[in-house]
Structures are given as structure tokens and as C-alpha cells.
Motif scaffolding. Structure first.
Motif, mmCIF file in Angstrom:
data_model
loop_
_atom_site.group_PDB
_atom_site.id
_atom_site.type_symbol
_atom_site.label_atom_id
_atom_site.label_comp_id
_atom_site.label_asym_id
_atom_site.label_seq_id
_atom_site.Cartn_x
_atom_site.Cartn_y
_atom_site.Cartn_z
ATOM 1 N N PHE A 1 50.322 108.306 111.592
ATOM 2 C CA PHE A 1 49.262 107.638 112.345
ATOM 3 C C PHE A 1 48.653 106.572 111.434
ATOM 4 C CE2 PHE A 1 44.931 107.312 114.083
ATOM 5 C CZ PHE A 1 45.233 107.069 115.414
ATOM 6 N N CYS A 2 48.641 105.329 111.910
ATOM 7 C CA CYS A 2 48.282 104.192 111.050
ATOM 8 C C CYS A 2 47.158 103.364 111.658
ATOM 9 C CB CYS A 2 49.494 103.272 110.834
ATOM 10 S SG CYS A 2 51.063 104.108 110.574
ATOM 11 N N ALA A 3 46.408 102.707 110.792
ATOM 12 C CA ALA A 3 45.476 101.653 111.216
ATOM 13 C C ALA A 3 46.261 100.354 111.352
ATOM 14 C CB ALA A 3 44.359 101.484 110.188
ATOM 15 N N LEU A 4 46.049 99.658 112.454
ATOM 16 C CA LEU A 4 46.756 98.394 112.707
ATOM 17 C C LEU A 4 45.762 97.237 112.559
ATOM 18 C CD1 LEU A 4 49.214 96.729 113.639
ATOM 19 C CD2 LEU A 4 48.526 97.207 116.008
ATOM 20 N N LYS A 5 46.084 96.334 111.666
ATOM 21 C CA LYS A 5 45.231 95.167 111.417
ATOM 22 C C LYS A 5 46.080 93.905 111.376
ATOM 23 C CE LYS A 5 42.177 98.050 108.575
ATOM 24 N NZ LYS A 5 41.562 98.253 107.237
ATOM 25 N N THR A 6 45.434 92.766 111.436
ATOM 26 C CA THR A 6 46.128 91.481 111.352
ATOM 27 C C THR A 6 45.654 90.736 110.110
ATOM 28 O OG1 THR A 6 46.395 91.277 113.743
ATOM 29 C CG2 THR A 6 46.548 89.250 112.461
ATOM 30 N N LEU B 1 59.594 100.183 119.899
ATOM 31 C CA LEU B 1 58.835 99.868 118.698
ATOM 32 C C LEU B 1 58.766 98.366 118.495
ATOM 33 C CD1 LEU B 1 60.116 102.576 116.206
ATOM 34 C CD2 LEU B 1 58.095 102.632 117.655
ATOM 35 N N THR B 2 57.644 97.904 117.955
ATOM 36 C CA THR B 2 57.408 96.482 117.701
ATOM 37 C C THR B 2 57.698 96.161 116.244
ATOM 38 O OG1 THR B 2 55.668 96.456 119.369
ATOM 39 C CG2 THR B 2 55.704 94.628 117.800
ATOM 40 N N THR B 3 58.323 95.013 116.020
ATOM 41 C CA THR B 3 58.574 94.578 114.647
ATOM 42 C C THR B 3 57.349 93.863 114.093
ATOM 43 O OG1 THR B 3 60.916 94.284 115.122
ATOM 44 C CG2 THR B 3 60.073 93.186 113.169
ATOM 45 N N GLY B 4 56.963 94.214 112.878
ATOM 46 C CA GLY B 4 55.773 93.594 112.262
ATOM 47 C C GLY B 4 56.077 92.231 111.695
ATOM 48 N N ALA B 5 56.401 91.258 112.542
ATOM 49 C CA ALA B 5 56.754 89.910 112.092
ATOM 50 C C ALA B 5 55.544 88.992 112.166
ATOM 51 C CB ALA B 5 57.888 89.357 112.945
ATOM 52 N N SER B 6 55.557 87.954 111.340
ATOM 53 C CA SER B 6 54.472 86.974 111.340
ATOM 54 C C SER B 6 54.596 86.049 112.538
ATOM 55 C CB SER B 6 54.499 86.143 110.055
ATOM 56 O OG SER B 6 54.356 86.981 108.930
ATOM 57 N N GLN B 7 53.443 85.636 113.054
ATOM 58 C CA GLN B 7 53.400 84.644 114.122
ATOM 59 C C GLN B 7 52.620 83.444 113.612
ATOM 60 O OE1 GLN B 7 51.741 86.594 117.536
ATOM 61 N NE2 GLN B 7 53.672 87.571 118.078
ATOM 62 N N ALA B 8 53.297 82.309 113.526
ATOM 63 C CA ALA B 8 52.669 81.103 112.972
ATOM 64 C C ALA B 8 52.104 80.243 114.075
ATOM 65 C CB ALA B 8 53.685 80.305 112.163
ATOM 66 N N PRO C 1 46.370 84.925 102.017
ATOM 67 C CA PRO C 1 45.501 85.654 102.946
ATOM 68 C C PRO C 1 44.081 85.094 102.932
ATOM 69 C CG PRO C 1 46.766 87.168 101.567
ATOM 70 C CD PRO C 1 46.944 85.809 100.978
ATOM 71 N N VAL C 2 43.553 84.821 104.129
ATOM 72 C CA VAL C 2 42.197 84.280 104.220
ATOM 73 C C VAL C 2 41.295 85.124 105.115
ATOM 74 C CG1 VAL C 2 42.914 81.912 103.760
ATOM 75 C CG2 VAL C 2 42.883 82.737 106.107
ATOM 76 N N TRP C 3 41.901 86.004 105.945
ATOM 77 C CA TRP C 3 41.075 86.767 106.874
ATOM 78 C C TRP C 3 41.833 87.987 107.366
ATOM 79 C CZ3 TRP C 3 36.120 86.735 107.605
ATOM 80 C CH2 TRP C 3 35.568 87.396 108.718
ATOM 81 N N TYR C 4 41.083 89.072 107.625
ATOM 82 C CA TYR C 4 41.662 90.297 108.169
ATOM 83 C C TYR C 4 40.912 90.677 109.442
ATOM 84 C CZ TYR C 4 44.161 90.930 103.780
ATOM 85 O OH TYR C 4 45.002 90.759 102.702
ATOM 86 N N SER C 5 41.655 91.139 110.449
ATOM 87 C CA SER C 5 41.057 91.541 111.719
ATOM 88 C C SER C 5 41.587 92.915 112.120
ATOM 89 C CB SER C 5 41.394 90.534 112.825
ATOM 90 O OG SER C 5 41.001 89.225 112.460
ATOM 91 N N PRO C 6 40.700 93.865 112.471
ATOM 92 C CA PRO C 6 41.165 95.169 112.957
ATOM 93 C C PRO C 6 41.671 95.051 114.391
ATOM 94 C CG PRO C 6 38.774 95.078 112.997
ATOM 95 C CD PRO C 6 39.237 93.797 112.375
ATOM 96 N N LEU D 1 48.664 78.147 109.542
ATOM 97 C CA LEU D 1 48.135 79.488 109.735
ATOM 98 C C LEU D 1 49.216 80.407 110.272
ATOM 99 C CD1 LEU D 1 44.660 78.725 111.343
ATOM 100 C CD2 LEU D 1 45.075 79.617 109.052
ATOM 101 N N SER D 2 49.211 81.657 109.837
ATOM 102 C CA SER D 2 50.130 82.652 110.366
ATOM 103 C C SER D 2 49.438 84.002 110.397
ATOM 104 C CB SER D 2 51.400 82.734 109.513
ATOM 105 O OG SER D 2 51.086 83.128 108.190
ATOM 106 N N ASP D 3 49.755 84.807 111.439
ATOM 107 C CA ASP D 3 49.194 86.147 111.595
ATOM 108 C C ASP D 3 50.287 87.176 111.368
ATOM 109 O OD1 ASP D 3 46.671 85.195 112.191
ATOM 110 O OD2 ASP D 3 47.054 85.110 114.341
ATOM 111 N N THR D 4 50.035 88.145 110.506
ATOM 112 C CA THR D 4 51.002 89.188 110.190
ATOM 113 C C THR D 4 50.372 90.555 110.422
ATOM 114 O OG1 THR D 4 51.976 87.785 108.476
ATOM 115 C CG2 THR D 4 52.527 90.123 108.421
ATOM 116 N N PRO D 5 50.999 91.409 111.268
ATOM 117 C CA PRO D 5 50.480 92.773 111.433
ATOM 118 C C PRO D 5 50.656 93.563 110.140
ATOM 119 C CG PRO D 5 52.011 92.180 113.204
ATOM 120 C CD PRO D 5 52.156 91.144 112.140
#
Length: 280
Positions: A53-58, A15-22, A66-71, A28-32
Motif C-alpha cells: 500500500f503506497c502513497a501516490l504523489k506527483t 496497472l498504470t506505468t509511472g511514466a513522466s508526462q511533459a 524537481p520544483v514541486w510535489y503534489s499529493p 515542465l514534466s510530471d512524474t508519479p
């Protein structure tokens, strides 16, 4: 049987941890982020409940906003997609889960963004555009202001500059140059040349004037001027000299030497003098 096989395969994937990547140096930082779609029959890794079952977005943030969302796709996570660890699913795994009737059918390739998520991106772009326009406007004003402040004396014609030099020297023939003198010189320069002239524009030029002018300095006043321009300079000098309604001896001497350097006869000087008096 297929369902059990799929469950075993999915649980083998860490399993992957939903951590932010700066992104270094940008703020700027991306968070799942996970959004619940449907429950599944797959057991959670800790044996407590089942996976969802989940939708995964960034979510892309700028300095925490928050300034932007990406599927990005789909994922499995415990606690109805609220767990901090998840399993990102490849398209093959999603297809296998649909065949096994574990995952919902008729899924788009990537989960759609919600209206709020779309608007967040549009608003961010609009704010960025407004900020950019404000910055560009400020820079334009600074440049325009710098040009306006720095171009005053340089934009004046040779005739106007020469009038200012000579008139300032005339005013200093019997004392120091005053603010009243600068105002009068600016007014005389504008009246003789027709060029708009502000006292603030002539400080640098007039500040170089000297009360004691040598013969060579008088000759330098004539440099580059034709006969008509010399007469205009002489007339301006007399207008400044007569501002107090009378010629003082020092100013009379200055005008006489200037006339000589300009090769203007006493008769012509007298003719110019008759039209030179102006209100103080």
C-alpha cells in the motif's frame, strides 16, 4: 470472503506505468512517485510476492530538476512500492480495503507531503521570485540606461542647444571641431545656462555645425530667443572664440555677423566681450 472478493476486484484493474508526462514547450514534466506505507495480503499480478500500500504523489520538474510535489492519493504496487507499474486507488477502493482490514485505518484523504517535499516547493518559489526580481531589475536598468543615453540632447533647453550650435560653428570658423572644442563648449554651456552638460551629450548637436555659415543660418540662430537669450548665446560664442586668448580674423567675422543677426549693437557686444574671456 470479503478479502478474496476485494483481491479479485483489484487485480481486474490494469496497472498504470509511472511514466513522466511533459508539458510541451515549457520544460515542465510530471512524474508519479510512490512511497511505501504498509504491506498488504494482496498477491502481486506476476504471482511473485504481495502488493504494498503506497502513497501516490506527483513530482513536477523543470528541465529535470524537481520544483514541486503534489499529493494525489493512494496506490498498490509490488516490491514495497518500488515497481514501475502501480494501481491508483479510488477513495471507494481505499474504503473497501479498510473495511476488509487489508489497508491501514485512519488514513487522510490524501497523503501528507514530507518536510523535504514541502521545502522543495518553498525554495522553488523563492528562487523563482529572486530570478524574477533580477530580470525586472535588469530590464529596469536597461530602460533607464536607454533613457539616459537617448535623452541627453533632448533634455537640454532651447538656449543650451542654441549655444552649442553657435559655439560649435564659432570653433569651426577656422578649422575642424576637436575633442578639446567639445569639452570647452560643454563647459561654456554649463556656465552660461547653469545646466549640467557633458561633452558626450552635445556630440549630435555640435556635429551638425558648419564652419561656413550663411546669412540665413545666422538669422536661424536667433529663432525663438528673446533679447537676453541672444546676448547669452553671443557671450558664449565669444568665450569659445577667445579660448586661445586672441580673436582670429575668421572668428571676428563670425562674431560680427552673429551680432548683426541678433540686433546687438557694437557697444553692447563690447560690454559683453569684456566679461567673456575664460581660461583656455
Amino acid at each position: 470472503m470479503l478479502s478474496r472478493t476485494l483481491s479479485a476486484l483489484l487485480l481486474l484493474v490494469p496497472l498504470t506505468t509511472g511514466a513522466s508526462q511533459a508539458t510541451a514547450g515549457t520544460g515542465l514534466s510530471d512524474t508519479p512517485i510512490l512511497e511505501f506505507i504498509a504491506p498488504t495480503r494482496l498477491p502481486a499480478p506476476n504471482g511473485n510476492g504481495t502488493m504494498a500500500f503506497c502513497a501516490l504523489k506527483t513530482e513536477t520538474s523543470l528541465f529535470g530538476l524537481p520544483v514541486w510535489y503534489s499529493p494525489k492519493g493512494y496506490a498498490l504496487a509490488a516490491n514495497r512500492c518500488t515497481a514501475t507499474r502501480f494501481d491508483a486507488l479510488s477513495s471507494d477502493k481505499v474504503l473497501a480495503g479498510q473495511i476488509a482490514q487489508v489497508f491501514p485505518e485512519n488514513l487522510p484523504d490524501v497523503p501528507p507531503l514530507t518536510l523535504v517535499q514541502k521545502l522543495t516547493g518553498y525554495v522553488s518559489y523563492a528562487l523563482a521570485a529572486v530570478l524574477l526580481l533580477l530580470v525586472l531589475r535588469s530590464l529596469f536598468r536597461l530602460r533607464s540606461g536607454a533613457k539616459t543615453r537617448g535623452a541627453g540632447p533632448r533634455e537640454l533647453s532651447l538656449l543650451a542647444r542654441r549655444i552649442i550650435e553657435v559655439a560649435a560653428s564659432t570653433a569651426m570658423a577656422d578649422g575642424a571641431l576637436t575633442d578639446e572644442d567639445l569639452t570647452r563648449i560643454a563647459d561654456v554651456t554649463a556656465r552660461v545656462t547653469g545646466e549640467p552638460c557633458d561633452p558626450a551629450d552635445i556630440v549630435d548637436i555640435a556635429g551638425k555645425a558648419r564652419g561656413t555659415v550663411k546669412t540665413k543660418d545666422f538669422k536661424s540662430f536667433a529663432k525663438g530667443l528673446d533679447t537676453q537669450s541672444k546676448e547669452q548665446v553671443l557671450r558664449a560664442a565669444m568665450m569659445v572664440a577667445m579660448a586661445d586668448r586672441s580673436f582670429r580674423q575668421t572668428k571676428i567675422a563670425f562674431i560680427a555677423q552673429l551680432s548683426k543677426a541678433f540686433n546687438i549693437s557694437p557697444e553692447r557686444r563690447t560690454a559683453l566681450l569684456h566679461g567673456s574671456a575664460v581660461p583656455a
